[in-house]
Write a protein that holds these residues in place. Structure first.
Motif, PDB file in Angstrom:
ATOM      1  N   LYS A   6      -0.512   5.463  36.361  1.00  0.00           N
ATOM      2  CA  LYS A   6      -0.863   4.389  35.419  1.00  0.00           C
ATOM      3  C   LYS A   6       0.168   3.268  35.492  1.00  0.00           C
ATOM      4  O   LYS A   6      -0.185   2.081  35.435  1.00  0.00           O
ATOM      5  N   LYS A   7       1.434   3.636  35.633  1.00  0.00           N
ATOM      6  CA  LYS A   7       2.488   2.613  35.748  1.00  0.00           C
ATOM      7  C   LYS A   7       2.259   1.740  36.983  1.00  0.00           C
ATOM      8  O   LYS A   7       2.409   0.511  36.926  1.00  0.00           O
ATOM      9  N   ASP A  10      -0.547  -0.611  36.320  1.00  0.00           N
ATOM     10  CA  ASP A  10      -0.108  -1.677  35.409  1.00  0.00           C
ATOM     11  C   ASP A  10       0.680  -2.744  36.168  1.00  0.00           C
ATOM     12  O   ASP A  10       0.545  -3.944  35.901  1.00  0.00           O
ATOM     13  N   THR A  13      -1.773  -4.750  38.058  1.00  0.00           N
ATOM     14  CA  THR A  13      -2.507  -5.606  37.110  1.00  0.00           C
ATOM     15  C   THR A  13      -1.734  -6.884  36.816  1.00  0.00           C
ATOM     16  O   THR A  13      -2.276  -8.001  36.903  1.00  0.00           O
ATOM     17  N   ASN A  14      -0.471  -6.731  36.469  1.00  0.00           N
ATOM     18  CA  ASN A  14       0.345  -7.895  36.124  1.00  0.00           C
ATOM     19  C   ASN A  14       0.514  -8.838  37.310  1.00  0.00           C
ATOM     20  O   ASN A  14       0.501 -10.065  37.150  1.00  0.00           O
ATOM     21  N   ILE A  43      -7.983  -1.889  37.257  1.00  0.00           N
ATOM     22  CA  ILE A  43      -7.166  -3.103  37.335  1.00  0.00           C
ATOM     23  C   ILE A  43      -7.957  -4.304  36.809  1.00  0.00           C
ATOM     24  O   ILE A  43      -7.441  -5.109  36.018  1.00  0.00           O
ATOM     25  N   ASN A  46      -8.079  -4.104  33.116  1.00  0.00           N
ATOM     26  CA  ASN A  46      -6.765  -4.373  32.543  1.00  0.00           C
ATOM     27  C   ASN A  46      -6.427  -5.860  32.564  1.00  0.00           C
ATOM     28  O   ASN A  46      -5.860  -6.392  31.598  1.00  0.00           O
ATOM     29  N   ARG A  49      -8.313  -7.523  29.847  1.00  0.00           N
ATOM     30  CA  ARG A  49      -7.711  -7.262  28.534  1.00  0.00           C
ATOM     31  C   ARG A  49      -6.515  -8.185  28.300  1.00  0.00           C
ATOM     32  O   ARG A  49      -6.327  -8.719  27.192  1.00  0.00           O
ATOM     33  N   LEU A  50      -5.701  -8.408  29.347  1.00  0.00           N
ATOM     34  CA  LEU A  50      -4.555  -9.309  29.216  1.00  0.00           C
ATOM     35  C   LEU A  50      -5.005 -10.749  28.987  1.00  0.00           C
ATOM     36  O   LEU A  50      -4.388 -11.487  28.202  1.00  0.00           O
TER      37      LEU A  50
END
Length: 260
Positions: A6-7, A10, A13-14, A43, A46, A49-50
């Motif tokens: 998950k990390k 993430d 994603t960023n 992704i 995510n 969502r951001l």
């Protein structure tokens, strides 16, 4: 099965959102990372969502890769989907800046707007037709960039199905009658591609029930006012040095945009 935690997802994603903001999409794939389609959809969700968290608004969904040839090219066995954003919706006649995109490429297609929330348990073809407020000719804008290895399916999904905006044409109120139309993609008055004998509603809505069910898996439900891009019949075509982009439909009107 995912090779990433998950990390890791993430971090991806960023980076994907940062690259999109910097108009340098998909740089993480330059390292030839291999993610699954399932990872890519996580992704995509995510990133959405951001974007919502920072104030952007989801206004609907796109269906992509409806052509079996395109699915094969991407390594899919079904279509793809992505999110549509209020900040990337434009009216016909808009002037856009080419450098705001990376290898901007266009598709001609149709869109619909829903007149009610879609109830999953009722979502038959007839129910969906009756849930449509209007039909629109569209130009869909893409950042046509792939840095990874073929097939590019996971890279496409992670980058919101390479969607970068929509130019929407005039509304035609819902017709429940069969209507035959053509659809043309035109660059600087030169016809780039033509699709003939497309029949409303069968050809346009063939994958809408699929989208309803796919979104329901993520507890997303199509709502009144949502714009849905029903799927292009070809692959995005780069505009290169062209400026005037037009999409015409004999039954549902015309839409245009200029890139400078």
């Amino acid at each position: 099965m995912s090779n990433f935690s998950k990390k890791d997802l993430d971090i991806f994603t960023n980076k994907i959102l940062e690259d999109y903001d910097n108009k340098n999409p998909s740089s993480i794939f330059k390292d030839k990372i291999k993610i699954t389609n399932e990872d890519a959809l996580i992704i995509q969700s995510n990133v959405a969502r951001l974007r919502v968290k920072r104030g952007d608004q989801i206004i609907g969904y796109k269906i992509g890769c409806v052509s079996k040839d395109t699915q094969k090219k991407m390594g899919f066995t079904q279509p793809a989907y992505g999110y549509l954003w209020k900040s990337e919706l434009y009216a016909s006649g808009v002037r856009l800046v080419k450098k705001d995109y990376t290898n901007p490429a266009m598709e001609a297609e149709f869109g619909i707007i829903l007149n009610r929330d879609i109830k999953l348990e009722l979502a038959s073809f007839d129910y969906i037709i009756q849930s449509i407020e209007g039909i629109y000719p569209l130009i869909e804008i893409h950042n046509l960039v792939f840095h990874g290895n073929e097939p590019y399916g996971a890279e496409l999904l992670a980058n919101n199905a390479i969607h970068a905006g929509v130019v929407i044409g005039p509304e035609t109120k819902l017709s429940i009658e069969k209507i035959e139309t053509d659809l043309k993609l035109i660059y600087d008055n030169e016809i780039i591609d033509t699709w003939n004998n497309k029949v409303w509603p069968v050809d346009m809505l063939s994958e809408l029930n699929w989208l309803v069910n796919e979104q329901a898996k993520n507890n997303n439900y199509l709502k009144k006012g949502d714009l849905i891009l029903t799927g292009a019949y070809g692959f995005p075509v780069p505009i290169n040095d062209k400026k005037l982009i037009e999409v015409t439909s004999s039954a549902f009107g015309d839409v245009k945009a200029s890139f400078y």
